[in-house]
Design a protein around this motif. Structure first.
Motif, mmCIF file in Angstrom:
data_model
loop_
_atom_site.group_PDB
_atom_site.id
_atom_site.type_symbol
_atom_site.label_atom_id
_atom_site.label_comp_id
_atom_site.label_asym_id
_atom_site.label_seq_id
_atom_site.Cartn_x
_atom_site.Cartn_y
_atom_site.Cartn_z
ATOM 1 N N LEU A 193 0.821 -1.198 0.000
ATOM 2 C CA LEU A 193 0.000 0.000 0.000
ATOM 3 C C LEU A 193 0.862 1.258 0.000
ATOM 4 C CD1 LEU A 193 -2.753 -0.929 2.643
ATOM 5 C CD2 LEU A 193 -2.805 -1.232 0.158
ATOM 6 N N LEU A 194 0.313 2.340 -0.512
ATOM 7 C CA LEU A 194 1.021 3.618 -0.475
ATOM 8 C C LEU A 194 1.151 4.115 0.957
ATOM 9 C CD1 LEU A 194 -0.759 5.396 -3.479
ATOM 10 C CD2 LEU A 194 1.550 4.419 -3.462
ATOM 11 N N LYS A 195 0.120 3.912 1.765
ATOM 12 C CA LYS A 195 0.128 4.344 3.165
ATOM 13 C C LYS A 195 -0.513 3.262 4.021
ATOM 14 C CE LYS A 195 -0.045 7.289 6.748
ATOM 15 N NZ LYS A 195 -0.613 6.367 7.746
ATOM 16 N N PRO A 196 0.297 2.293 4.484
ATOM 17 C CA PRO A 196 -0.258 1.261 5.350
ATOM 18 C C PRO A 196 -0.845 1.892 6.614
ATOM 19 C CG PRO A 196 1.951 0.674 4.606
ATOM 20 C CD PRO A 196 1.741 2.097 4.230
ATOM 21 N N PRO A 197 -1.952 1.390 7.092
ATOM 22 C CA PRO A 197 -2.588 1.997 8.266
ATOM 23 C C PRO A 197 -1.790 1.744 9.538
ATOM 24 C CG PRO A 197 -3.749 0.007 7.611
ATOM 25 C CD PRO A 197 -2.729 0.273 6.547
ATOM 26 N N GLY A 198 -1.704 2.776 10.366
ATOM 27 C CA GLY A 198 -1.073 2.637 11.671
ATOM 28 C C GLY A 198 -2.116 2.396 12.742
ATOM 29 N N VAL A 199 -1.670 2.408 13.985
ATOM 30 C CA VAL A 199 -2.599 2.211 15.100
ATOM 31 C C VAL A 199 -3.625 3.344 15.142
ATOM 32 C CG1 VAL A 199 -2.783 2.054 17.613
ATOM 33 C CG2 VAL A 199 -0.901 0.908 16.432
ATOM 34 N N ALA A 200 -3.189 4.562 14.816
ATOM 35 C CA ALA A 200 -4.119 5.701 14.832
ATOM 36 C C ALA A 200 -5.274 5.470 13.862
ATOM 37 C CB ALA A 200 -3.375 6.990 14.476
ATOM 38 N N GLU A 201 -4.973 4.938 12.679
ATOM 39 C CA GLU A 201 -6.031 4.660 11.707
ATOM 40 C C GLU A 201 -6.936 3.523 12.178
ATOM 41 O OE1 GLU A 201 -3.185 7.145 9.861
ATOM 42 O OE2 GLU A 201 -2.816 5.148 10.695
ATOM 43 N N ALA A 202 -6.344 2.520 12.820
ATOM 44 C CA ALA A 202 -7.161 1.437 13.365
ATOM 45 C C ALA A 202 -8.131 1.971 14.414
ATOM 46 C CB ALA A 202 -6.265 0.356 13.970
ATOM 47 N N LEU A 203 -7.642 2.886 15.267
ATOM 48 C CA LEU A 203 -8.504 3.500 16.274
ATOM 49 C C LEU A 203 -9.609 4.333 15.625
ATOM 50 C CD1 LEU A 203 -5.747 4.529 18.836
ATOM 51 C CD2 LEU A 203 -7.702 3.047 19.352
ATOM 52 N N ASP A 204 -9.240 5.082 14.582
ATOM 53 C CA ASP A 204 -10.245 5.884 13.882
ATOM 54 C C ASP A 204 -11.333 4.993 13.288
ATOM 55 O OD1 ASP A 204 -8.976 8.247 14.463
ATOM 56 O OD2 ASP A 204 -7.998 8.441 12.511
ATOM 57 N N TRP A 205 -10.913 3.888 12.698
ATOM 58 C CA TRP A 205 -11.870 2.974 12.074
ATOM 59 C C TRP A 205 -12.816 2.384 13.114
ATOM 60 C CZ3 TRP A 205 -10.472 -2.017 8.859
ATOM 61 C CH2 TRP A 205 -11.520 -2.290 7.956
ATOM 62 N N ALA A 206 -12.226 1.930 14.221
ATOM 63 C CA ALA A 206 -13.057 1.356 15.277
ATOM 64 C C ALA A 206 -14.012 2.398 15.850
ATOM 65 C CB ALA A 206 -12.168 0.783 16.377
ATOM 66 N N GLN A 207 -13.531 3.635 15.995
ATOM 67 C CA GLN A 207 -14.380 4.703 16.524
ATOM 68 C C GLN A 207 -15.521 5.022 15.558
ATOM 69 O OE1 GLN A 207 -12.175 8.228 17.565
ATOM 70 N NE2 GLN A 207 -13.700 8.873 19.032
ATOM 71 N N ALA A 208 -15.233 4.987 14.256
ATOM 72 C CA ALA A 208 -16.276 5.217 13.256
ATOM 73 C C ALA A 208 -17.346 4.126 13.336
ATOM 74 C CB ALA A 208 -15.659 5.253 11.861
ATOM 75 N N LEU A 209 -16.905 2.892 13.513
ATOM 76 C CA LEU A 209 -17.867 1.788 13.617
ATOM 77 C C LEU A 209 -18.729 1.924 14.865
ATOM 78 C CD1 LEU A 209 -15.465 -1.104 12.544
ATOM 79 C CD2 LEU A 209 -17.266 -0.048 11.158
ATOM 80 N N LEU A 210 -18.108 2.363 15.968
ATOM 81 C CA LEU A 210 -18.883 2.593 17.192
ATOM 82 C C LEU A 210 -19.899 3.703 16.987
ATOM 83 C CD1 LEU A 210 -16.197 2.374 20.038
ATOM 84 C CD2 LEU A 210 -18.085 0.791 19.602
ATOM 85 N N ALA A 211 -19.480 4.776 16.282
ATOM 86 C CA ALA A 211 -20.390 5.899 16.040
ATOM 87 C C ALA A 211 -21.608 5.466 15.223
ATOM 88 C CB ALA A 211 -19.645 7.035 15.333
ATOM 89 N N LEU A 212 -21.403 4.471 14.348
ATOM 90 C CA LEU A 212 -22.502 3.956 13.529
ATOM 91 C C LEU A 212 -23.338 2.916 14.264
ATOM 92 C CD1 LEU A 212 -20.643 3.558 10.098
ATOM 93 C CD2 LEU A 212 -22.390 5.257 10.663
ATOM 94 N N GLY A 213 -22.895 2.541 15.453
ATOM 95 C CA GLY A 213 -23.614 1.515 16.198
ATOM 96 C C GLY A 213 -23.429 0.125 15.633
ATOM 97 N N THR A 214 -22.306 -0.092 14.938
ATOM 98 C CA THR A 214 -22.051 -1.376 14.280
ATOM 99 C C THR A 214 -21.464 -2.379 15.269
ATOM 100 O OG1 THR A 214 -21.635 -0.269 12.185
ATOM 101 C CG2 THR A 214 -20.766 -2.500 12.433
#
Length: 299
Positions: A247-268
């Motif tokens: 990948l051009l920009k492999p995800p770091g821990v910060a991106e993993a946290l953002d993703w998980a937070q987005a899923l929580l915000a959606l109630g997923t």
């Protein structure tokens, strides 16, 4: 003058072993592995700068922040960038205030201003603008974070090496400023260029890897208490698979946290293909990377 509380923080028995450092960092929400805890312990015990290299998102900057929190010390951060010079990092003179001061002296003297006395009054601490490096010397004990040193040029790196060798600087108009005790220095590099050997020799060195699956799940659940184990494992597993891709920009821990937070915000409660595709922008920042993740069946 060094505050007694700062001295006690630096001498805290809880930080007197790698295990103690690990526990103290854990208490701030930063989950270190054995290598990180040992490197931080040695940097503090040996009073040597710690150079942390690794891919973006591996927790280099967060380590310095966690150390400051664990030691109850002030964090002073110097963000490096292309073209940074000593004046931006060390000090400058407040020219507008100096000019105003001169005019005030001239008005008060009735035209009999002593030029030598006036000049000497301009270069005092009153008009000295302390930038991060000078502040670290004046306010130590503290944690000094020199972030992304690889973005600076060779000249600035040489200047930094000289300062870290003595923990003192000479200001021609002002005098020598020396730290009452060396600050705890953390330098970070994303390795966009190689840091010179001379600076590496001055520092202890640690390469930070992305966390393994189990540790990343623990980080996600620690930072996001509302995240259940199943969803944390799904996010961590998907992110780990992405990092193994080109990948051009492999995800770091910060991106993993953002993703998980987005899923929580959606109630997923479950990371299925549809939800992953809709929220992919939280974890991947390039269209090409998103296309590769979809083609590989990750989302």
């Amino acid at each position: 003058m060094v505050d007694d509380g700062d001295v006690r923080a630096m001498e805290s028995p809880a930080m007197e072993s790698p295990e103690g450092v690990a526990a103290a960092l854990d208490g701030t929400g930063y989950l270190p592995d054995d290598g990180i805890a040992t490197a931080a312990f040695l940097a503090r015990r040996m009073r040597r700068p710690l150079l942390c290299e690794g891919e973006p998102g591996t927790g280099k900057t967060a380590l310095a922040q966690a150390l400051a929190s664990a030691l109850d010390l002030r964090l002073i951060r110097l963000q490096c960038h292309e073209g940074i010079d000593a004046a931006q990092a060390l000090y400058d003179w407040d020219f507008p205030r100096q000019l105003l001061h001169l005019r005030t002296l001239e008005a008060a003297s009735g035209g009999t201003l002593n030029a030598e006395e006036a000049e000497s009054s301009l270069y005092t601490s009153r008009f000295l603008l302390a930038r991060p490096l000078l502040r670290a010397l004046q306010e130590s004990p503290c944690v000094l974070l020199v972030d992304e040193i690889d973005r600076a040029d060779d000249e600035f790196e040489a200047f930094l090496l000289e300062m870290l060798s003595e923990y003192a600087v000479s200001i021609p108009e002002f005098g020598v400023v020396e730290a009452p005790e060396p600050p705890l220095v953390v330098l970070t590099s994303n390795r966009t260029r190689e840091v010179h050997d001379a600076l590496k020799r001055r520092c202890l060195y640690h390469w930070l890897e992305h966390p393994g699956l189990e540790r990343e799940v623990a980080i996600l659940r620690r930072r996001l208490p509302g995240l259940d184990a199943r969803l944390a494992e799904q996010v961590a597993d998907a992110v780990q698979r992405m990092r193994r891709m080109e990948l051009l920009k492999p995800p770091g821990v910060a991106e993993a946290l953002d993703w998980a937070q987005a899923l929580l915000a959606l109630g997923t409660g479950d990371l299925d293909t549809e939800v992953a595709a809709r929220t992919l922008g939280a974890v991947l920042k390039y269209r090409e990377d998103a296309d590769r993740a979809r083609a590989a069946g990750i989302v």
